[in-house]
Every structure is written in structure tokens, then in C-alpha cells.
Design a protein around this motif. Sequence first.
Motif, PDB file in Angstrom:
ATOM      1  N   SER A   1       0.835  -1.200   0.000  1.00  0.00           N
ATOM      2  CA  SER A   1       0.000   0.000   0.000  1.00  0.00           C
ATOM      3  C   SER A   1       0.871   1.251   0.000  1.00  0.00           C
TER       4      SER A   1
ATOM      5  N   GLU B   1      -3.770   3.249   0.145  1.00  0.00           N
ATOM      6  CA  GLU B   1      -4.479   2.633  -0.979  1.00  0.00           C
ATOM      7  C   GLU B   1      -3.630   1.554  -1.626  1.00  0.00           C
ATOM      8  N   GLN B   2      -4.327   0.589  -2.183  1.00  0.00           N
ATOM      9  CA  GLN B   2      -3.651  -0.512  -2.865  1.00  0.00           C
ATOM     10  C   GLN B   2      -4.656  -1.197  -3.773  1.00  0.00           C
ATOM     11  N   GLY B   3      -4.176  -1.667  -4.925  1.00  0.00           N
ATOM     12  CA  GLY B   3      -4.990  -2.507  -5.791  1.00  0.00           C
ATOM     13  C   GLY B   3      -5.744  -1.756  -6.863  1.00  0.00           C
ATOM     14  N   GLU B   4      -6.367  -2.543  -7.739  1.00  0.00           N
ATOM     15  CA  GLU B   4      -7.183  -2.023  -8.825  1.00  0.00           C
ATOM     16  C   GLU B   4      -8.480  -2.802  -8.892  1.00  0.00           C
TER      17      GLU B   4
ATOM     18  N   ILE C   1      -6.131  -4.498   3.824  1.00  0.00           N
ATOM     19  CA  ILE C   1      -5.789  -3.773   2.602  1.00  0.00           C
ATOM     20  C   ILE C   1      -5.104  -4.687   1.579  1.00  0.00           C
TER      21      ILE C   1
ATOM     22  N   ALA D   1      -6.950  -6.191  -1.848  1.00  0.00           N
ATOM     23  CA  ALA D   1      -6.311  -5.800  -3.102  1.00  0.00           C
ATOM     24  C   ALA D   1      -5.931  -7.041  -3.910  1.00  0.00           C
TER      25      ALA D   1
ATOM     26  N   TYR E   1      -9.551  -5.867  -5.808  1.00  0.00           N
ATOM     27  CA  TYR E   1     -10.277  -4.635  -5.496  1.00  0.00           C
ATOM     28  C   TYR E   1      -9.324  -3.468  -5.284  1.00  0.00           C
ATOM     29  N   ARG E   2      -9.837  -2.279  -5.546  1.00  0.00           N
ATOM     30  CA  ARG E   2      -9.108  -1.041  -5.247  1.00  0.00           C
ATOM     31  C   ARG E   2      -9.509  -0.632  -3.831  1.00  0.00           C
ATOM     32  N   VAL E   3      -8.577  -0.735  -2.914  1.00  0.00           N
ATOM     33  CA  VAL E   3      -8.878  -0.553  -1.500  1.00  0.00           C
ATOM     34  C   VAL E   3      -8.304   0.778  -1.029  1.00  0.00           C
TER      35      VAL E   3
END
Length: 317
Positions: A2, A18-21, A42, A46, A50-52
Motif C-alpha cells: 500500500s 491505498e492498494q490494488g485495482e 488492505i 487488493a 479490489y481497489r482498497v
Amino acid sequence: MSSTRMIKANGIELCVREQGEGALVLLCHGWPELSYSWRHQIPALAAAGYRVVAPDMRGFGGSQAPAEIGAYSIFDIVGDMVALVGALGAQDAVIIGHDWGAPVAWHAALFRPDLFKAVAGLSVPPPFRGRARPLDMLRAGGIETFYWQYFQAPGVAEAELERDIALTMRTMLARGFSDPQSLFVTPDKGFLGEVDPDLPLPAWLSADDLAYFVDAYRASGFRGGLNWYRNIDRNWELTAPWQDAQIRQPSLFIAGGEDAVVTGLIGAKRVQDMERVLPDLRRKLIVAGAGHWIQQERPDEVNAALIAFLREVAPQS
């Protein structure tokens, strides 16, 4: 891994991890916590596609803490989450909250069903708006020592909790709310009551984890988070239009079986009756032996339940 950054939303600066798409998932922490409380969720969410995004909520951690008590109403805090979705360039989101973050998530789903297409609450059941102000109802019931009441006078709880922040955070996180009496303030002993400086850390909380919380609260103090409590009666007034309203989106509830918030008389009844407010409740998971800090204590069970829920309500494209 993240990353963190500052995002302007609803007129303040929020510090977010934030992390991911993929489909957007917002994680709202509680008190006295931080976005760090979601450190186990998180990366797992991710990795599931998912976008977390987990903000330090208004008044906490690296996010701005407006000076006015009135700037911490449920409208302001939900407004932050609405604006955050827009600032992230998303059209909608699944919102998940723990402790105070759960009422934020529940109310976000209630106020903006067009924006929040599904909701999960951890440790705090959905809102049952009573017929009178909450603090008035406590007094009418002969209760004068509930912690909500102790937190009302500006400066009093701050002085206690900031006297020794390392001891405060050790006491609150390691002890939790397993005993219903922990929600009541003993005269002359404050909110923390009898503190044990040698209280051992639970297996789920490392010395480094504790140090992270301590450093953050040394920088921010406790005023911002306590101001959330100072809007409890005002929130009741503001939410009058939603009296007896239901949250119709798909929903999930998770709590620890040893959490006094859900085992006490009022909490247990709310858990039992939550389908009245949540007609599309997909699952009610009570994790045996777990306490209040559920997503930190039992990350594997919580992550599995959240991912299963997300795959139902926000399948990957």
C-alpha cells in the motif's frame, strides 16, 4: 504494497492508504484507531481484485482535524466519504466500517444508496434511531457514568488520555471492551480505570504495531476523535428524516463474540433485530472468542468473510 497520499475531500485534507485495482472499497476505522487498523485487510482485498482505500478519518492521524466541535457531525464525516469517492474518480463504492467507522458506513449507505452499493459493519450494529436524544435517554434511565457522557466536556478526556499516550494505547488496545463495565467510568479513575503498565500485549498486537499507534496519537492528540462523541445528540437531531428508514443495499455484519458492544443488553438486542434495518443482510458473523478489535484480532476470518461478500456484491469484471 500500500501507498499513502493526501487527498482533498469535502474541504479538508485526508491521509489515505491505498492498494490494488478494480471496484472501489472504502475502509472506515473507529476510535481510537487509524487507517493502520486495516493493515491486514488492505493487501488481502487488493489481492482479491479490489481497489482498497482506507483514510485516516477526519480528526485522526495524518488527516486534518478542524477546530470546531460542530465539524464532526455524521453529515460532515459521511460527506468526507462521498467526496472521497468523487476525488478518486469512482462512480460508486462498497463501504466498510469498524467501531465508529461502522455508523459512518451504515449512514453513508442510508444517505446515498446511489453511491454506496453495498455496506459492511464491524462491531457496531446498524442505527436504530431512538425516540429521544441518546444522552437524554441515558440520564432518563438513571445512567450518569457511561463513557459517552464522560467524553462530552471538552478537555477532560483529552487530559486523561494524553497524560501517558503509550499507557493509554496499551490499555485500550490490549484490554479492549470485553467487560461491559469497561464502558462505564469509575468516579476518580477516569475512562481507563485501573491501568497496568505491564499489561501484556495480545498475540495480534506487536510492539511495533503499538508503537505506530502511540507515535500517531502523540502527534495528533485525542481531541479530533473525541469530538465525534460530542456530536451524538446533534446526530440524532440531524437524522430525523431517516426515522425508521431501512438500508436496502446488500449488507454484512461481523463482530467478536466477546465484544461488550454487542453482548450487553442493548447491543445484543440490536444484533438480534438488525434485519429490521437491513432487509438484505447477507450474513451475520459472530466470531467466537474474539473481542472488539475484530479485524486486527482475527484477520483471516474477517478477510474471508469480506472477500466472499465483495464477490457477491461487486464481482470483478
